[in-house]
Each structure stands twice: as C-alpha cells, then as structure tokens.
Scaffold this active site. Structure first.
Site, short mmCIF file in Angstrom:
data_model
loop_
_atom_site.label_atom_id
_atom_site.label_comp_id
_atom_site.label_asym_id
_atom_site.label_seq_id
_atom_site.Cartn_x
_atom_site.Cartn_y
_atom_site.Cartn_z
N CYS A 164 -27.53 -18.52 8.82
CA CYS A 164 -27.76 -17.14 8.84
C CYS A 164 -26.51 -15.96 8.89
O CYS A 164 -25.87 -16.32 9.90
CB CYS A 164 -28.68 -16.83 9.93
SG CYS A 164 -28.99 -15.09 10.23
N VAL A 186 -33.20 -14.29 14.25
CA VAL A 186 -31.85 -14.53 14.83
C VAL A 186 -30.88 -13.87 14.30
O VAL A 186 -30.84 -13.23 13.17
CB VAL A 186 -31.57 -16.06 14.65
CG1 VAL A 186 -32.22 -17.05 15.10
CG2 VAL A 186 -31.30 -16.36 13.02
N LYS A 206 -41.08 -21.41 13.02
CA LYS A 206 -40.61 -21.00 14.24
C LYS A 206 -41.29 -21.66 15.41
O LYS A 206 -42.52 -21.68 15.33
CB LYS A 206 -40.32 -19.51 14.59
CG LYS A 206 -39.63 -18.62 13.42
CD LYS A 206 -39.82 -17.37 13.30
CE LYS A 206 -39.49 -16.79 12.27
NZ LYS A 206 -39.99 -15.63 11.71
N GLU A 208 -30.45 -8.31 17.53
CA GLU A 208 -29.80 -7.52 16.21
C GLU A 208 -28.43 -7.78 16.22
O GLU A 208 -27.54 -7.66 17.29
CB GLU A 208 -30.05 -5.95 16.54
CG GLU A 208 -31.37 -5.42 16.03
CD GLU A 208 -31.66 -6.04 14.45
OE1 GLU A 208 -30.90 -5.63 13.69
OE2 GLU A 208 -32.67 -6.57 14.08
N SER A 209 -28.03 -8.38 15.18
CA SER A 209 -26.61 -8.88 15.18
C SER A 209 -25.61 -7.93 15.67
O SER A 209 -24.46 -8.40 16.47
CB SER A 209 -26.19 -9.55 13.81
OG SER A 209 -26.34 -8.43 12.85
N1 GSH Z 1 -31.38 -6.99 11.34
C1 GSH Z 1 -30.97 -8.28 11.86
C2 GSH Z 1 -31.51 -9.29 10.72
C3 GSH Z 1 -31.46 -10.77 11.11
C4 GSH Z 1 -32.29 -11.71 10.21
O1 GSH Z 1 -32.78 -11.42 8.96
N2 GSH Z 1 -32.21 -12.99 10.53
C5 GSH Z 1 -33.02 -13.83 9.68
C6 GSH Z 1 -31.99 -15.27 9.46
S1 GSH Z 1 -30.75 -15.02 8.35
C7 GSH Z 1 -34.15 -14.37 10.37
O2 GSH Z 1 -34.24 -14.63 11.57
N3 GSH Z 1 -35.35 -14.47 9.68
C8 GSH Z 1 -36.69 -14.83 9.90
C9 GSH Z 1 -37.65 -14.31 9.47
O3 GSH Z 1 -37.59 -13.39 8.56
O4 GSH Z 1 -38.81 -14.31 9.79
C10 GSH Z 1 -30.04 -8.54 12.41
O5 GSH Z 1 -28.96 -8.00 12.15
O6 GSH Z 1 -29.79 -9.39 13.40
#
Ligand code: GSH
Length: 242
Positions: free
Chosen positions: A30, A70, A57, A82-83
C-alpha cells in the site's frame, strides 16, 4: 531484513495489544501505508507492524478505522488514520527524534502547497495514467512531475526538506516507488531524464535508508497490482525483503 508478518484476514484474531507499544496496521504493497512506515523508519520510532488483508479484512478492523483503510496507528487506546495525518502525528508526538518538518512557517506553507498538489494532481494522474493508455492522464502526470521539478529547482536543495529527505519527500515518494512498474510513462520508465532536478532527487531517494527499508522490486509491484482486488490477490505470496 525479514519479510513482514502475514496479512491478517477475515476470521483472524486481533493480536493482543501491549501497553506502551505503538502499532501500525499496514499492507505491504500500500502506497499510503508506505508514508507512515517511512516516517517510522526515518525517525527511528520503535513499533510493531500488523499487516491487514485489505481485500478480505478481519472483522475487528472496522473498529480501528471506520473507513477500513490502512494505514492506522494505535497506541494505548489512541487511534489515528489517514496517511498524511498519521505521518504528521508521528512528527508531533516525537518532535525531537530526527525532525522532518521545517519550523519556518513560510517553508511549512510552501510544503503544504506541494502536498495539496500531490493529493489533487500527482496521485490522481498517476492512477489514471497506469499502463500509459490514457493520454490525457499521462500528460497530467508529466505536467505534475514538471511542476515538482520546477519547485525543487527553485528550492536549490537536493531534497524538498533540504540536504536530506523530510516529511514532504516521504509523502511524495510512494508514487515514485511505483512509477517504473506502472508503465505510465513507458515500459520501465521512471522520472524523465529531461527533468534533471527531479531525476537527481529520485536517485537520491533510492539511496535513502528509509526508502530502501520498504522498497520492493518493480516486478513485485507489477505482480501485486495484476491481481489486486481479485480472488487471487497476492498479499503474502510475492517474495519481498520487508
Ligand atoms: N486516503 C487514505 C487512503 C488509504 C488507502 O486507500 N488504503 C488502501 C490500501 S492501499 C486500503 O486500505 N484499501 C482498503 C479498501 O479499499 O477497502 C490514506 O491516505 O490513508
């Protein structure tokens, strides 16, 4: 370095939390989790990693982040997600451990402008341009890279932070880690050599110990994205060193 822990999935129990131990819920491939992991490494913050299968999950994950994404940080009942917010939070709670955000208000504001560009243009055009088919998105991506090149050139430093990478460099990096693998600018093409300043930054980042600690080979990113969001998503099967 050993490969990270197996990704926990539906039916798997939550590993017991321990007082005083910072935990990051992550996923090996990720780009957003990379941001938190880069900050943790660069600041030398002790932590444990719990990898989450983001396709199927574990039931308990919704309690960590209602958005079920994540990265998530957890320590002593405090949860942050939120990253960009996680990365900023790490700087805020460990201000003396290798500071990575400038103190000068003007520099912070200039960095925030680039971060806004990252979320508004770099990331969307990168995803849109994947594979290089959508010419409009490829142009947007090139324009975005040129913008970063020009901003860095004006700064006159090797990295956006200065003589070493900082918060902003690490927030931008995950797109660059995947640029060659994505094929957006052509097969195996990274930052165009014509963008000299950004090209030198990219090479500098590749030599950074924190970047090295989480970077996967191009083939691993390609293999992962080929199968992502399918029944055969490969979270643990791709050989990696972290
Ligand atoms: N805006 C979020 C985006 C995080 C994100 O998209 N993570 C993905 C993995 S790369 C995720 O957890 N996806 C799970 C899903 O879409 O259900 C951030 O910046 O943390």
């Amino acid at each position: 370095m050993a490969p990270g822990p197996k990704h926990l999935t539906t039916g798997d129990a939550l590993p017991p939390l321990q007082p005083g131990i910072l935990r990051v819920y992550s996923m090996k491939f990720c780009p957003f989790a990379d941001r938190a992991r880069l900050m943790l490494h660069a600041k030398g913050i002790e932590h444990e990693v719990v990898n989450v299968n983001t396709w199927k999950k574990p039931e308990w994950f919704v309690e960590k982040n209602p958005k079920q994404l994540v990265p998530v940080l957890e320590k002593d009942g405090k949860i942050v997600y939120e990253s960009i917010i996680t990365a900023q939070y790490l700087e805020d709670i460990y201000p003396d451990k290798n500071p990575l955000i400038p103190k000068d208000p003007y520099q912070r504001a200039r960095d925030a402008i680039i971060l806004d560009h990252c979320g508004g243009k770099l990331v969307p055009s990168f995803y849109g341009a994947k594979g290089g088919q959508n010419q409009e998105k490829v142009k947007d991506l090139r324009d975005s890279l040129q913008h970063l090149n020009d901003d860095l050139k004006k700064r006159g430093t090797a990295f956006f932070f200065g003589s070493k990478p900082g918060f902003l460099d690490y927030m931008l990096w995950p797109v660059f880690a995947r640029l060659r693998a994505s094929g957006s600018l052509g097969v195996g093409e990274g930052v165009p050599v014509s963008m000299e300043t950004l090209h030198a930054w990219y090479n500098g980042m590749l030599n950074d110990p924190s970047v090295k600690s989480i970077l996967h080979p191009d083939s691993a990113y390609q293999e992962f994205s080929k199968h992502y969001r399918t029944e055969n998503t490969l979270f643990d099967e791709i050989e990696t060193h972290n």
